[in-house]
Design a protein around this motif. Sequence first.
Motif, PDB file in Angstrom:
ATOM      1  N   PHE A  54      16.649 -72.933 -40.682  1.00  0.00           N
ATOM      2  CA  PHE A  54      17.202 -71.795 -39.942  1.00  0.00           C
ATOM      3  C   PHE A  54      16.500 -71.645 -38.596  1.00  0.00           C
ATOM      4  CE2 PHE A  54      18.582 -67.401 -39.276  1.00  0.00           C
ATOM      5  CZ  PHE A  54      19.883 -67.465 -39.753  1.00  0.00           C
ATOM      6  N   THR A  55      15.185 -71.809 -38.597  1.00  0.00           N
ATOM      7  CA  THR A  55      14.420 -71.726 -37.346  1.00  0.00           C
ATOM      8  C   THR A  55      14.824 -72.837 -36.394  1.00  0.00           C
ATOM      9  OG1 THR A  55      12.562 -70.677 -38.467  1.00  0.00           O
ATOM     10  CG2 THR A  55      12.091 -71.726 -36.356  1.00  0.00           C
ATOM     11  N   ALA A  56      14.942 -74.051 -36.913  1.00  0.00           N
ATOM     12  CA  ALA A  56      15.350 -75.177 -36.069  1.00  0.00           C
ATOM     13  C   ALA A  56      16.722 -74.933 -35.462  1.00  0.00           C
ATOM     14  CB  ALA A  56      15.355 -76.470 -36.885  1.00  0.00           C
ATOM     15  N   ALA A  57      17.650 -74.422 -36.265  1.00  0.00           N
ATOM     16  CA  ALA A  57      18.995 -74.142 -35.758  1.00  0.00           C
ATOM     17  C   ALA A  57      18.948 -73.068 -34.671  1.00  0.00           C
ATOM     18  CB  ALA A  57      19.910 -73.705 -36.898  1.00  0.00           C
ATOM     19  N   ALA A  58      18.130 -72.036 -34.868  1.00  0.00           N
ATOM     20  CA  ALA A  58      18.021 -70.960 -33.875  1.00  0.00           C
ATOM     21  C   ALA A  58      17.415 -71.470 -32.574  1.00  0.00           C
ATOM     22  CB  ALA A  58      17.183 -69.818 -34.439  1.00  0.00           C
ATOM     23  N   VAL A  59      16.366 -72.261 -32.674  1.00  0.00           N
ATOM     24  CA  VAL A  59      15.714 -72.808 -31.478  1.00  0.00           C
ATOM     25  C   VAL A  59      16.686 -73.716 -30.722  1.00  0.00           C
ATOM     26  CG1 VAL A  59      13.887 -74.391 -30.712  1.00  0.00           C
ATOM     27  CG2 VAL A  59      13.365 -72.572 -32.363  1.00  0.00           C
ATOM     28  N   ARG A  60      17.364 -74.585 -31.454  1.00  0.00           N
ATOM     29  CA  ARG A  60      18.320 -75.490 -30.808  1.00  0.00           C
ATOM     30  C   ARG A  60      19.486 -74.712 -30.206  1.00  0.00           C
ATOM     31  NH1 ARG A  60      18.936 -81.105 -33.890  1.00  0.00           N
ATOM     32  NH2 ARG A  60      21.100 -80.656 -33.389  1.00  0.00           N
ATOM     33  N   ALA A  61      19.976 -73.707 -30.911  1.00  0.00           N
ATOM     34  CA  ALA A  61      21.107 -72.911 -30.408  1.00  0.00           C
ATOM     35  C   ALA A  61      20.725 -72.162 -29.134  1.00  0.00           C
ATOM     36  CB  ALA A  61      21.579 -71.938 -31.485  1.00  0.00           C
ATOM     37  N   SER A  62      19.519 -71.582 -29.121  1.00  0.00           N
ATOM     38  CA  SER A  62      19.097 -70.801 -27.946  1.00  0.00           C
ATOM     39  C   SER A  62      18.876 -71.673 -26.717  1.00  0.00           C
ATOM     40  CB  SER A  62      17.838 -69.995 -28.253  1.00  0.00           C
ATOM     41  OG  SER A  62      16.728 -70.843 -28.419  1.00  0.00           O
ATOM     42  N   ALA A  63      18.651 -72.964 -26.925  1.00  0.00           N
ATOM     43  CA  ALA A  63      18.424 -73.885 -25.807  1.00  0.00           C
ATOM     44  C   ALA A  63      19.732 -74.409 -25.209  1.00  0.00           C
ATOM     45  CB  ALA A  63      17.561 -75.064 -26.268  1.00  0.00           C
ATOM     46  N   ARG A  64      20.839 -74.141 -25.857  1.00  0.00           N
ATOM     47  CA  ARG A  64      22.125 -74.644 -25.360  1.00  0.00           C
ATOM     48  C   ARG A  64      22.531 -73.930 -24.075  1.00  0.00           C
ATOM     49  NH1 ARG A  64      26.064 -75.393 -30.536  1.00  0.00           N
ATOM     50  NH2 ARG A  64      27.543 -74.758 -28.930  1.00  0.00           N
ATOM     51  N   THR A  65      23.106 -74.655 -23.158  1.00  0.00           N
ATOM     52  CA  THR A  65      23.493 -74.073 -21.866  1.00  0.00           C
ATOM     53  C   THR A  65      24.705 -73.158 -21.985  1.00  0.00           C
ATOM     54  OG1 THR A  65      24.825 -76.021 -21.336  1.00  0.00           O
ATOM     55  CG2 THR A  65      22.538 -76.006 -20.553  1.00  0.00           C
ATOM     56  N   ASP A  66      25.494 -73.295 -23.052  1.00  0.00           N
ATOM     57  CA  ASP A  66      26.669 -72.443 -23.210  1.00  0.00           C
ATOM     58  C   ASP A  66      26.346 -71.092 -23.844  1.00  0.00           C
ATOM     59  OD1 ASP A  66      26.099 -73.814 -25.610  1.00  0.00           O
ATOM     60  OD2 ASP A  66      28.167 -73.643 -26.303  1.00  0.00           O
ATOM     61  N   VAL A  67      25.098 -70.864 -24.224  1.00  0.00           N
ATOM     62  CA  VAL A  67      24.690 -69.591 -24.835  1.00  0.00           C
ATOM     63  C   VAL A  67      24.178 -68.657 -23.739  1.00  0.00           C
ATOM     64  CG1 VAL A  67      23.056 -68.488 -26.408  1.00  0.00           C
ATOM     65  CG2 VAL A  67      24.156 -70.630 -27.058  1.00  0.00           C
ATOM     66  N   ARG A  68      24.917 -67.552 -23.541  1.00  0.00           N
ATOM     67  CA  ARG A  68      24.532 -66.593 -22.511  1.00  0.00           C
ATOM     68  C   ARG A  68      24.243 -65.209 -23.080  1.00  0.00           C
ATOM     69  NH1 ARG A  68      28.549 -69.804 -20.089  1.00  0.00           N
ATOM     70  NH2 ARG A  68      30.193 -68.375 -20.681  1.00  0.00           N
ATOM     71  N   GLY A  69      24.427 -65.041 -24.371  1.00  0.00           N
ATOM     72  CA  GLY A  69      24.186 -63.746 -24.992  1.00  0.00           C
ATOM     73  C   GLY A  69      24.256 -63.869 -26.504  1.00  0.00           C
ATOM     74  N   PRO A  70      24.127 -62.730 -27.215  1.00  0.00           N
ATOM     75  CA  PRO A  70      24.090 -62.760 -28.674  1.00  0.00           C
ATOM     76  C   PRO A  70      25.364 -63.310 -29.321  1.00  0.00           C
ATOM     77  CG  PRO A  70      23.708 -60.523 -27.853  1.00  0.00           C
ATOM     78  CD  PRO A  70      23.905 -61.396 -26.677  1.00  0.00           C
ATOM     79  N   GLY A  71      26.522 -63.056 -28.706  1.00  0.00           N
ATOM     80  CA  GLY A  71      27.764 -63.586 -29.271  1.00  0.00           C
ATOM     81  C   GLY A  71      27.780 -65.100 -29.249  1.00  0.00           C
ATOM     82  N   GLY A  72      27.398 -65.662 -28.106  1.00  0.00           N
ATOM     83  CA  GLY A  72      27.338 -67.119 -27.988  1.00  0.00           C
ATOM     84  C   GLY A  72      26.273 -67.712 -28.888  1.00  0.00           C
ATOM     85  N   LEU A  73      25.139 -67.012 -29.023  1.00  0.00           N
ATOM     86  CA  LEU A  73      24.069 -67.496 -29.889  1.00  0.00           C
ATOM     87  C   LEU A  73      24.516 -67.506 -31.345  1.00  0.00           C
ATOM     88  CD1 LEU A  73      21.178 -68.507 -30.251  1.00  0.00           C
ATOM     89  CD2 LEU A  73      20.457 -66.118 -30.391  1.00  0.00           C
ATOM     90  N   SER A  74      25.258 -66.498 -31.746  1.00  0.00           N
ATOM     91  CA  SER A  74      25.747 -66.423 -33.124  1.00  0.00           C
ATOM     92  C   SER A  74      26.612 -67.632 -33.458  1.00  0.00           C
ATOM     93  CB  SER A  74      26.542 -65.132 -33.319  1.00  0.00           C
ATOM     94  OG  SER A  74      27.045 -65.049 -34.627  1.00  0.00           O
ATOM     95  N   ILE A  75      27.525 -67.960 -32.573  1.00  0.00           N
ATOM     96  CA  ILE A  75      28.402 -69.109 -32.791  1.00  0.00           C
ATOM     97  C   ILE A  75      27.597 -70.410 -32.736  1.00  0.00           C
ATOM     98  CG2 ILE A  75      30.325 -70.432 -31.801  1.00  0.00           C
ATOM     99  CD1 ILE A  75      31.413 -67.619 -30.892  1.00  0.00           C
ATOM    100  N   ALA A  76      26.713 -70.522 -31.751  1.00  0.00           N
ATOM    101  CA  ALA A  76      25.898 -71.726 -31.611  1.00  0.00           C
ATOM    102  C   ALA A  76      24.985 -71.912 -32.824  1.00  0.00           C
ATOM    103  CB  ALA A  76      25.069 -71.657 -30.329  1.00  0.00           C
ATOM    104  N   LEU A  77      24.492 -70.820 -33.387  1.00  0.00           N
ATOM    105  CA  LEU A  77      23.631 -70.895 -34.575  1.00  0.00           C
ATOM    106  C   LEU A  77      24.393 -71.532 -35.737  1.00  0.00           C
ATOM    107  CD1 LEU A  77      21.005 -70.208 -36.089  1.00  0.00           C
ATOM    108  CD2 LEU A  77      21.982 -67.954 -36.533  1.00  0.00           C
ATOM    109  N   MET A  78      25.620 -71.103 -35.957  1.00  0.00           N
ATOM    110  CA  MET A  78      26.417 -71.689 -37.041  1.00  0.00           C
ATOM    111  C   MET A  78      26.699 -73.171 -36.767  1.00  0.00           C
ATOM    112  SD  MET A  78      26.739 -69.371 -39.247  1.00  0.00           S
ATOM    113  CE  MET A  78      25.292 -68.453 -38.751  1.00  0.00           C
ATOM    114  N   ASP A  79      26.993 -73.495 -35.511  1.00  0.00           N
ATOM    115  CA  ASP A  79      27.221 -74.903 -35.146  1.00  0.00           C
ATOM    116  C   ASP A  79      25.979 -75.742 -35.414  1.00  0.00           C
ATOM    117  OD1 ASP A  79      29.784 -74.307 -34.316  1.00  0.00           O
ATOM    118  OD2 ASP A  79      29.274 -74.277 -32.169  1.00  0.00           O
ATOM    119  N   GLU A  80      24.821 -75.230 -35.031  1.00  0.00           N
ATOM    120  CA  GLU A  80      23.565 -75.984 -35.212  1.00  0.00           C
ATOM    121  C   GLU A  80      23.192 -76.109 -36.685  1.00  0.00           C
ATOM    122  OE1 GLU A  80      22.056 -77.804 -33.006  1.00  0.00           O
ATOM    123  OE2 GLU A  80      23.319 -77.115 -31.358  1.00  0.00           O
ATOM    124  N   LEU A  81      23.439 -75.068 -37.478  1.00  0.00           N
ATOM    125  CA  LEU A  81      23.181 -75.176 -38.921  1.00  0.00           C
ATOM    126  C   LEU A  81      24.021 -76.301 -39.519  1.00  0.00           C
ATOM    127  CD1 LEU A  81      22.948 -71.441 -40.008  1.00  0.00           C
ATOM    128  CD2 LEU A  81      21.155 -73.164 -40.270  1.00  0.00           C
TER     129      LEU A  81
END
Length: 102
Positions: A54-81
């Motif tokens: 879960f931590t790895a997915a969160a770190v990777r998701a937060s580093a993505r250039t398409d993540v600009r806020g919590p909504g994008g992070l939520s989607i990116a987190l599921m993608d990274e998991l």
Amino acid sequence: VVGDVPMMAQITGTGCSLGALVAASVGANIDETPEGQNESSSAFYGALAAHSMFTAAAVRASARTDVRGPGGLSIALMDELAQLAGDPVAVMEAVELHECAV
């Protein structure tokens, strides 16, 4: 497990998602208890694996250039998991583990 993503506090359901991942990992890991270990140590390793993933997915998701806020992070987190499922090497590359006594 170390990996700080402050924006995670702004996403509803991350604690529930982590809880589900822990339950699944612990359940799967108890069946794989090595000889000489008890089920509680297997449960510990299952929980550690879930938190690491879960931590790895969160770190990777937060580093993505398409993540600009919590909504994008939520989607990116599921993608990274989904991307990390079954890839323990990628998980270990994304997190830092501190030594502990079991």
